[in-house]
Design a protein around this motif. Structure first.
Motif, PDB file in Angstrom:
ATOM      1  N   PHE A  37       0.858  -1.181   0.000  1.00  0.00           N
ATOM      2  CA  PHE A  37       0.000   0.000   0.000  1.00  0.00           C
ATOM      3  C   PHE A  37       0.895   1.232   0.000  1.00  0.00           C
ATOM      4  O   PHE A  37       2.086   1.154   0.304  1.00  0.00           O
ATOM      5  CB  PHE A  37      -0.891   0.016   1.247  1.00  0.00           C
ATOM      6  CG  PHE A  37      -1.902  -1.096   1.291  1.00  0.00           C
ATOM      7  CD1 PHE A  37      -1.540  -2.380   1.662  1.00  0.00           C
ATOM      8  CD2 PHE A  37      -3.224  -0.857   0.954  1.00  0.00           C
ATOM      9  CE1 PHE A  37      -2.468  -3.411   1.692  1.00  0.00           C
ATOM     10  CE2 PHE A  37      -4.169  -1.871   0.987  1.00  0.00           C
ATOM     11  CZ  PHE A  37      -3.784  -3.155   1.359  1.00  0.00           C
ATOM     12  N   ARG A  38       0.305   2.365  -0.314  1.00  0.00           N
ATOM     13  CA  ARG A  38       1.071   3.611  -0.246  1.00  0.00           C
ATOM     14  C   ARG A  38       0.168   4.733   0.240  1.00  0.00           C
ATOM     15  O   ARG A  38      -1.053   4.687   0.089  1.00  0.00           O
ATOM     16  CB  ARG A  38       1.683   3.963  -1.599  1.00  0.00           C
ATOM     17  CG  ARG A  38       0.683   4.294  -2.684  1.00  0.00           C
ATOM     18  CD  ARG A  38       1.398   4.460  -4.032  1.00  0.00           C
ATOM     19  NE  ARG A  38       0.484   4.818  -5.102  1.00  0.00           N
ATOM     20  CZ  ARG A  38       0.836   4.880  -6.386  1.00  0.00           C
ATOM     21  NH1 ARG A  38       2.084   4.603  -6.747  1.00  0.00           N
ATOM     22  NH2 ARG A  38      -0.060   5.227  -7.299  1.00  0.00           N
ATOM     23  N   ARG A  45      -4.580   6.017   2.510  1.00  0.00           N
ATOM     24  CA  ARG A  45      -3.742   4.889   2.134  1.00  0.00           C
ATOM     25  C   ARG A  45      -4.446   4.090   1.036  1.00  0.00           C
ATOM     26  O   ARG A  45      -5.644   3.805   1.133  1.00  0.00           O
ATOM     27  CB  ARG A  45      -3.484   4.013   3.354  1.00  0.00           C
ATOM     28  CG  ARG A  45      -2.405   2.972   3.152  1.00  0.00           C
ATOM     29  CD  ARG A  45      -2.006   2.349   4.475  1.00  0.00           C
ATOM     30  NE  ARG A  45      -1.438   3.345   5.386  1.00  0.00           N
ATOM     31  CZ  ARG A  45      -0.839   3.029   6.535  1.00  0.00           C
ATOM     32  NH1 ARG A  45      -0.743   1.760   6.903  1.00  0.00           N
ATOM     33  NH2 ARG A  45      -0.365   3.979   7.308  1.00  0.00           N
ATOM     34  N   GLU A  46      -3.694   3.744  -0.004  1.00  0.00           N
ATOM     35  CA  GLU A  46      -4.305   3.051  -1.123  1.00  0.00           C
ATOM     36  C   GLU A  46      -3.559   1.772  -1.461  1.00  0.00           C
ATOM     37  O   GLU A  46      -2.348   1.654  -1.264  1.00  0.00           O
ATOM     38  CB  GLU A  46      -4.330   3.961  -2.366  1.00  0.00           C
ATOM     39  CG  GLU A  46      -2.989   4.347  -2.908  1.00  0.00           C
ATOM     40  CD  GLU A  46      -3.087   5.136  -4.213  1.00  0.00           C
ATOM     41  OE1 GLU A  46      -4.191   5.350  -4.726  1.00  0.00           O
ATOM     42  OE2 GLU A  46      -2.018   5.526  -4.729  1.00  0.00           O
ATOM     43  N   PHE A  47      -4.317   0.842  -1.994  1.00  0.00           N
ATOM     44  CA  PHE A  47      -3.775  -0.439  -2.429  1.00  0.00           C
ATOM     45  C   PHE A  47      -2.907  -0.237  -3.652  1.00  0.00           C
ATOM     46  O   PHE A  47      -3.265   0.504  -4.560  1.00  0.00           O
ATOM     47  CB  PHE A  47      -4.936  -1.383  -2.742  1.00  0.00           C
ATOM     48  CG  PHE A  47      -4.532  -2.680  -3.358  1.00  0.00           C
ATOM     49  CD1 PHE A  47      -4.625  -2.870  -4.731  1.00  0.00           C
ATOM     50  CD2 PHE A  47      -4.069  -3.724  -2.581  1.00  0.00           C
ATOM     51  CE1 PHE A  47      -4.273  -4.064  -5.316  1.00  0.00           C
ATOM     52  CE2 PHE A  47      -3.714  -4.934  -3.150  1.00  0.00           C
ATOM     53  CZ  PHE A  47      -3.815  -5.103  -4.518  1.00  0.00           C
ATOM     54  N   VAL A  48      -1.773  -0.932  -3.675  1.00  0.00           N
ATOM     55  CA  VAL A  48      -0.871  -0.885  -4.832  1.00  0.00           C
ATOM     56  C   VAL A  48      -0.815  -2.249  -5.525  1.00  0.00           C
ATOM     57  O   VAL A  48      -1.047  -2.356  -6.727  1.00  0.00           O
ATOM     58  CB  VAL A  48       0.543  -0.452  -4.405  1.00  0.00           C
ATOM     59  CG1 VAL A  48       1.512  -0.539  -5.579  1.00  0.00           C
ATOM     60  CG2 VAL A  48       0.526   0.951  -3.816  1.00  0.00           C
ATOM     61  N   ALA A  49      -0.508  -3.283  -4.743  1.00  0.00           N
ATOM     62  CA  ALA A  49      -0.357  -4.615  -5.329  1.00  0.00           C
ATOM     63  C   ALA A  49      -0.494  -5.650  -4.226  1.00  0.00           C
ATOM     64  O   ALA A  49      -0.260  -5.352  -3.053  1.00  0.00           O
ATOM     65  CB  ALA A  49       0.995  -4.757  -6.017  1.00  0.00           C
ATOM     66  N   TYR A  60      -3.133  -5.811  -9.046  1.00  0.00           N
ATOM     67  CA  TYR A  60      -2.491  -4.501  -9.101  1.00  0.00           C
ATOM     68  C   TYR A  60      -3.531  -3.400  -9.239  1.00  0.00           C
ATOM     69  O   TYR A  60      -4.550  -3.567  -9.912  1.00  0.00           O
ATOM     70  CB  TYR A  60      -1.536  -4.413 -10.297  1.00  0.00           C
ATOM     71  CG  TYR A  60      -0.377  -5.372 -10.230  1.00  0.00           C
ATOM     72  CD1 TYR A  60      -0.453  -6.621 -10.816  1.00  0.00           C
ATOM     73  CD2 TYR A  60       0.793  -5.014  -9.564  1.00  0.00           C
ATOM     74  CE1 TYR A  60       0.605  -7.512 -10.748  1.00  0.00           C
ATOM     75  CE2 TYR A  60       1.864  -5.899  -9.497  1.00  0.00           C
ATOM     76  CZ  TYR A  60       1.758  -7.144 -10.084  1.00  0.00           C
ATOM     77  OH  TYR A  60       2.809  -8.015 -10.009  1.00  0.00           O
ATOM     78  N   ALA A  61      -3.230  -2.275  -8.647  1.00  0.00           N
ATOM     79  CA  ALA A  61      -4.026  -1.087  -8.920  1.00  0.00           C
ATOM     80  C   ALA A  61      -3.807  -0.671 -10.374  1.00  0.00           C
ATOM     81  O   ALA A  61      -2.714  -0.873 -10.923  1.00  0.00           O
ATOM     82  CB  ALA A  61      -3.621   0.046  -7.989  1.00  0.00           C
ATOM     83  N   THR A  91       5.156   9.099  -5.724  1.00  0.00           N
ATOM     84  CA  THR A  91       5.763   9.537  -4.474  1.00  0.00           C
ATOM     85  C   THR A  91       4.814   9.302  -3.303  1.00  0.00           C
ATOM     86  O   THR A  91       3.663   9.746  -3.314  1.00  0.00           O
ATOM     87  CB  THR A  91       6.118  11.032  -4.549  1.00  0.00           C
ATOM     88  OG1 THR A  91       7.123  11.210  -5.555  1.00  0.00           O
ATOM     89  CG2 THR A  91       6.636  11.539  -3.218  1.00  0.00           C
ATOM     90  N   ALA A  92       5.304   8.573  -2.300  1.00  0.00           N
ATOM     91  CA  ALA A  92       4.477   8.210  -1.146  1.00  0.00           C
ATOM     92  C   ALA A  92       5.332   7.405  -0.173  1.00  0.00           C
ATOM     93  O   ALA A  92       6.451   7.009  -0.492  1.00  0.00           O
ATOM     94  CB  ALA A  92       3.270   7.382  -1.579  1.00  0.00           C
ATOM     95  N   VAL A  93       4.761   7.169   0.989  1.00  0.00           N
ATOM     96  CA  VAL A  93       5.321   6.164   1.893  1.00  0.00           C
ATOM     97  C   VAL A  93       4.683   4.832   1.521  1.00  0.00           C
ATOM     98  O   VAL A  93       3.450   4.736   1.418  1.00  0.00           O
ATOM     99  CB  VAL A  93       5.039   6.498   3.373  1.00  0.00           C
ATOM    100  CG1 VAL A  93       5.579   5.389   4.270  1.00  0.00           C
ATOM    101  CG2 VAL A  93       5.657   7.837   3.747  1.00  0.00           C
ATOM    102  N   TYR A  94       5.517   3.844   1.315  1.00  0.00           N
ATOM    103  CA  TYR A  94       5.047   2.523   0.906  1.00  0.00           C
ATOM    104  C   TYR A  94       5.096   1.563   2.095  1.00  0.00           C
ATOM    105  O   TYR A  94       6.107   1.491   2.808  1.00  0.00           O
ATOM    106  CB  TYR A  94       5.902   1.985  -0.233  1.00  0.00           C
ATOM    107  CG  TYR A  94       5.563   2.621  -1.563  1.00  0.00           C
ATOM    108  CD1 TYR A  94       5.877   3.943  -1.826  1.00  0.00           C
ATOM    109  CD2 TYR A  94       4.893   1.897  -2.551  1.00  0.00           C
ATOM    110  CE1 TYR A  94       5.541   4.548  -3.021  1.00  0.00           C
ATOM    111  CE2 TYR A  94       4.548   2.485  -3.755  1.00  0.00           C
ATOM    112  CZ  TYR A  94       4.876   3.807  -3.984  1.00  0.00           C
ATOM    113  OH  TYR A  94       4.536   4.397  -5.179  1.00  0.00           O
TER     114      TYR A  94
END
Length: 126
Positions: A37-38, A45-49, A60-61, A91-94
Motif C-alpha cells: 500500500f502507499r 492509504r491506497e492499495f498498490v499490489a 495490481y491497482a 511519491t508516497a510512503v510505501y
C-alpha cells in the motif's frame, strides 16, 4: 504474529526504478496474503499490489499495472515490489501488510490486513 520491515525506498528520477523489500518474521508469513500500500501526504492509504500466500494470482491497482511487479519468496520470508517507469505521482510512503485470514486471495482494503510494516519513503522527482 508477523513483524514486517520494509526497505529499498529512496529518491529517484522520473522513469527510474526501485525495488522494495518486505522482510517478515513469524510463522504465519507463508500462509498470509501480502499487500503493498502507499500513502501520499494528505491522501488516504491506497492499495498498490498484492500476492496470495503461494504466489500466482497477483493483483495490481490500475495506476501501477504494467509498471510494478510484486513477488514473494516464502523460503526467505520476504516479499518484493519491483517498481519501473516511476512517475512523480508514485511519491508516497510505501507499506507492506499481511492478511492472515484470506491468504489465498488478495484483498484491497487496508482494514482487512492484520500486520503492517513501518513504511519506506519513495520520492520520484520530475
Amino acid at each position: 504474529q508477523v513483524q514486517l520491515v520494509e526497505s529499498g525506498g529512496g529518491l529517484v528520477q522520473a522513469g527510474g526504478s526501485l525495488r522494495l523489500s518486505c522482510a517478515a518474521s513469524g510463522r504465519t508469513f507463508s500462509s498470509s496474503a501480502l499487500g503493498w500500500f502507499r500513502q501520499a501526504p494528505g491522501k488516504e492509504r491506497e492499495f498498490v499490489a498484492g500476492v496470495p500466500w503461494r504466489g500466482g494470482s497477483t493483483d495490481y491497482a490500475d495506476s501501477v499495472k504494467d509498471r510494478f511487479t510484486i513477488s514473494r519468496d516464502n523460503a526467505k520470508n520476504t516479499a518484493y515490489l519491483q517498481m519501473n517507469s516511476l512517475k512523480p505521482d508514485d511519491t508516497a510512503v510505501y507499506y507492506c501488510a499481511a492478511d492472515r485470514f484470506f491468504g489465498r486471495i488478495v484483498r484491497r482494503t487496508p482494514s482487512q490486513y492484520d500486520y503492517w510494516g513501518q513504511g519506506t519513503q519513495v520520492t520520484v522527482s520530475s
